[in-house]
Structures are given as structure tokens and as C-alpha cells.
Design an enzyme around this catalytic site. Structure first.
Site, mmCIF file in Angstrom:
data_model
loop_
_atom_site.group_PDB
_atom_site.id
_atom_site.type_symbol
_atom_site.label_atom_id
_atom_site.label_comp_id
_atom_site.label_asym_id
_atom_site.label_seq_id
_atom_site.Cartn_x
_atom_site.Cartn_y
_atom_site.Cartn_z
ATOM 1 N N GLU A 76 0.858 -1.112 0.071
ATOM 2 C CA GLU A 76 -0.096 0.124 0.016
ATOM 3 C C GLU A 76 0.879 1.120 -0.264
ATOM 4 O OE1 GLU A 76 -0.839 -1.963 2.770
ATOM 5 O OE2 GLU A 76 -2.722 -2.993 2.223
ATOM 6 N N TYR A 79 7.487 2.237 -7.929
ATOM 7 C CA TYR A 79 6.941 1.034 -7.929
ATOM 8 C C TYR A 79 6.629 0.744 -9.351
ATOM 9 C CZ TYR A 79 6.711 1.787 -2.706
ATOM 10 O OH TYR A 79 6.917 1.923 -1.620
#
Length: 153
Positions: A106, A118
Site C-alpha cells: 500500500e 513502484y
């Protein structure tokens, strides 16, 4: 900058507790970090310089063939020096060696720098947790990187 990745141990706890304060609005306590030393499902890595000073750290929990990054942080003074990328790569190598299907995490919806990192490493947004974070209240993006051939993103 030269640094190495080592497993977290008790000698890192004070520095990691300070890093939590510097990196997160709802930091884990030293005791919470210490509890992770005894979590058989978790592995925590620390990036340290040549003197042993903590530059960043990351945690991964594994259940069966699934991984979840619980923490990834780099002290503000050492960001953009590929520390987070190296920490992620160690987890990816572990995931492939242990045949994990995916790793998930998260991230704050407003954390553009982390989201870009990411995405660069193959994570894709797969969901959202409404009002997940406090201080300030904010949604979390759920991002996942699949390792299995043909897995849907």
C-alpha cells in the site's frame, strides 16, 4: 554512494525507530519494530553505509506464495540514491527463488515519487483503500507486482 543491505537485527532498532519518526506520520514504535524480529513470516532488511549508519529499510511478510511489503523507507537525506530500488530487488530475488506469485503493498495516493518507483519495477494499481492513512487522512493505493507467467495485473 556505497551501501550494503543486511538483515535487521536488534542493533538497528534505535536507528529504525528514529527513521520511522522521520519518514512516517504514524510511525511504528521501537517495540513494534522489535516484535518483527520474532515474526517467522517476516523479513526486514536494512541499508547501511560503510560506518553501519542506517540509510533505509524495508519489510516483507510472506504467507504461502504471497508477499506483502509492510515497510519501505529511506531517510530523506539519502533518497534518490537507489537505496529503495536495491531493497526492492532483494525482495524480488527472494520472491522468484521461493516461487511467490506476487508481492503487494500500500502507498499513499499522493506519494508520486514512490508510485513512480513502484511502477518502474512492475507494480500496477489493483485497488484502493479509502481513508487508510491518518495524519493526514488519505486513501492508499494497493499496488501489486506479479511474478507468475500470464498472471493478470
Amino acid at each position: 554512494m556505497e551501501f550494503k543491505i543486511v538483515p535487521m537485527d536488534a542493533s538497528h532498532l534505535d536507528a529504525l525507530a528514529l527513521a520511522e519518526q522521520a519518514c512516517f506520520s504514524a510511525p511504528w514504535s521501537r517495540n513494534m519494530l522489535a516484535d518483527e524480529l520474532y515474526n517467522d513470516c517476516a523479513a526486514y532488511l536494512v541499508a547501511e553505509d560503510e560506518t553501519g549508519a542506517v540509510l533505509g529499510y524495508a519489510g516483507l511478510q510472506v504467507v504461502l506464495d504471497e508477499g506483502c511489503i509492510t515497510k519501505i523507507a529511506v531517510l530523506p537525506a539519502f533518497r534518490r540514491q537507489k537505496i529503495a530500488a536495491r531493497l526492492l530487488q532483494v525482495f524480488f530475488d527472494f520472491a522468484k527463488a521461493h516461487e511467490l506469485r506476487f508481492i503487494t503493498l500500500e502507498v499513499r495516493a499522493s506519494n508520486d515519487a514512490a508510485i513512480a518507483l513502484y511502477q518502474k519495477f512492475g507494480f500496477a494499481e489493483v485497488g484502493r483503500r479509502k481513508n487508510y492513512y491518518e495524519k493526514p487522512k488519505e486513501d492508499a493505493l494497493i499496488m501489486t507486482k506479479y511474478f507468475e507467467e500470464g498472471a493478470a495485473c
